[in-house]
Scaffold this motif. Sequence first.
Motif, PDB file in Angstrom:
ATOM      1  N   THR A 103      31.053 -34.807  50.016  1.00 53.06           N
ATOM      2  CA  THR A 103      31.253 -33.468  50.565  1.00 53.06           C
ATOM      3  C   THR A 103      30.187 -32.537  50.000  1.00 53.06           C
ATOM      4  O   THR A 103      29.368 -32.942  49.174  1.00 53.06           O
ATOM      5  CB  THR A 103      32.636 -32.888  50.161  1.00 53.06           C
ATOM      6  OG1 THR A 103      32.605 -32.494  48.778  1.00 53.06           O
ATOM      7  CG2 THR A 103      33.753 -33.888  50.385  1.00 53.06           C
ATOM      8  N   SER A 104      30.244 -31.287  50.438  1.00 51.57           N
ATOM      9  CA  SER A 104      29.426 -30.246  49.814  1.00 51.57           C
ATOM     10  C   SER A 104      30.355 -29.180  49.235  1.00 51.57           C
ATOM     11  O   SER A 104      29.978 -28.029  49.080  1.00 51.57           O
ATOM     12  CB  SER A 104      28.446 -29.646  50.827  1.00 51.57           C
ATOM     13  OG  SER A 104      29.155 -29.128  51.938  1.00 51.57           O
ATOM     14  N   THR A 105      31.566 -29.583  48.907  1.00 50.64           N
ATOM     15  CA  THR A 105      32.581 -28.696  48.345  1.00 50.64           C
ATOM     16  C   THR A 105      32.461 -28.642  46.823  1.00 50.64           C
ATOM     17  O   THR A 105      32.413 -29.681  46.178  1.00 50.64           O
ATOM     18  CB  THR A 105      33.993 -29.210  48.722  1.00 50.64           C
ATOM     19  OG1 THR A 105      34.086 -29.319  50.137  1.00 50.64           O
ATOM     20  CG2 THR A 105      35.076 -28.288  48.193  1.00 50.64           C
ATOM     21  N   ASP A 106      32.424 -27.441  46.274  1.00 53.32           N
ATOM     22  CA  ASP A 106      32.419 -27.286  44.817  1.00 53.32           C
ATOM     23  C   ASP A 106      33.730 -27.837  44.266  1.00 53.32           C
ATOM     24  O   ASP A 106      34.776 -27.742  44.910  1.00 53.32           O
ATOM     25  CB  ASP A 106      32.283 -25.810  44.427  1.00 53.32           C
ATOM     26  CG  ASP A 106      30.983 -25.189  44.901  1.00 53.32           C
ATOM     27  OD1 ASP A 106      30.054 -25.938  45.249  1.00 53.32           O
ATOM     28  OD2 ASP A 106      30.909 -23.947  44.935  1.00 53.32           O
ATOM     29  N   ARG A 107      33.682 -28.415  43.065  1.00 53.91           N
ATOM     30  CA  ARG A 107      34.875 -28.997  42.432  1.00 53.91           C
ATOM     31  C   ARG A 107      35.104 -28.345  41.076  1.00 53.91           C
ATOM     32  O   ARG A 107      34.208 -28.340  40.233  1.00 53.91           O
ATOM     33  CB  ARG A 107      34.709 -30.506  42.248  1.00 53.91           C
ATOM     34  CG  ARG A 107      34.438 -31.270  43.516  1.00 53.91           C
ATOM     35  CD  ARG A 107      35.627 -31.250  44.429  1.00 53.91           C
ATOM     36  NE  ARG A 107      35.331 -32.035  45.630  1.00 53.91           N
ATOM     37  CZ  ARG A 107      36.212 -32.276  46.563  1.00 53.91           C
ATOM     38  NH1 ARG A 107      37.439 -31.812  46.469  1.00 53.91           N
ATOM     39  NH2 ARG A 107      35.870 -32.978  47.629  1.00 53.91           N
ATOM     40  N   ILE A 108      36.313 -27.815  40.856  1.00 57.94           N
ATOM     41  CA  ILE A 108      36.626 -27.183  39.571  1.00 57.94           C
ATOM     42  C   ILE A 108      37.330 -28.144  38.623  1.00 57.94           C
ATOM     43  O   ILE A 108      37.542 -27.814  37.455  1.00 57.94           O
ATOM     44  CB  ILE A 108      37.450 -25.888  39.754  1.00 57.94           C
ATOM     45  CG1 ILE A 108      38.785 -26.164  40.425  1.00 57.94           C
ATOM     46  CG2 ILE A 108      36.644 -24.848  40.529  1.00 57.94           C
ATOM     47  CD1 ILE A 108      39.720 -24.955  40.470  1.00 57.94           C
ATOM     48  N   THR A 109      37.696 -29.312  39.127  1.00 57.58           N
ATOM     49  CA  THR A 109      38.229 -30.378  38.277  1.00 57.58           C
ATOM     50  C   THR A 109      37.389 -31.626  38.531  1.00 57.58           C
ATOM     51  O   THR A 109      36.836 -31.802  39.627  1.00 57.58           O
ATOM     52  CB  THR A 109      39.716 -30.685  38.588  1.00 57.58           C
ATOM     53  OG1 THR A 109      39.840 -31.030  39.965  1.00 57.58           O
ATOM     54  CG2 THR A 109      40.600 -29.497  38.259  1.00 57.58           C
ATOM     55  N   PRO A 110      37.286 -32.509  37.562  1.00 60.65           N
ATOM     56  CA  PRO A 110      36.477 -33.710  37.739  1.00 60.65           C
ATOM     57  C   PRO A 110      36.997 -34.576  38.888  1.00 60.65           C
ATOM     58  O   PRO A 110      38.201 -34.762  39.052  1.00 60.65           O
ATOM     59  CB  PRO A 110      36.626 -34.444  36.405  1.00 60.65           C
ATOM     60  CG  PRO A 110      37.016 -33.384  35.426  1.00 60.65           C
ATOM     61  CD  PRO A 110      37.847 -32.417  36.205  1.00 60.65           C
TER      62      PRO A 110
END
Length: 195
Positions: A103-110
């Motif tokens: 994806t190109s979605t930012d991730r705030i958890t691993p």
Amino acid sequence: MTCFPIPKLIMRRTKLSFFMITSFALLVAIIPISSRADSLMAMGANSYGQLGDGTTTERITPIQVATDISQVAAGPVHSLFVKTDGTLWAMGYNESGQLGDGTSTDRITPVQVASDVSQVAAGSEHSLFLQASEIQDSDNDGLQDSLEESGCTDPNDADTDDDGILDGVEDANHNGVLDAGETDPCDPDTDNDGI
């Protein structure tokens, strides 16, 4: 122009174990120099979740993100780590797909992105890792056993058609398909010229 801290290496001895603390931009991994690995600690800027703590809150003190860590890498706003089981995890900014999660979605958890990883590195908007592979070529002809088993060649015979040419040389693209310019590793006389 954005400035980032220069990576530091600090060594400290605790209870007969030596620990190496490395900081790559925004991450600190407490990794013993012995064979046992420990906790991934993170602090600092966190606008894209690159610390992996489930928030976008800046941290002025270290917070534990994960355990059983063998390696870490960090770009300016994304971070990666390898656990001792060889799994690769990523978090933070992902506009260019640098987290590798499809994806190109930012991730705030691993998020886990790969397994069997031996090394990891991060650039500005890209990431690299080395992945172990279990390619078997029992007869050393240049073709994987799994490819030979699904086709006409024998994974235990380097020259299935006994024409004096290794199967992997005849299937030059190593794809199990007879492509232009290749000879058939299952037919000793591909061009029907009697030779």
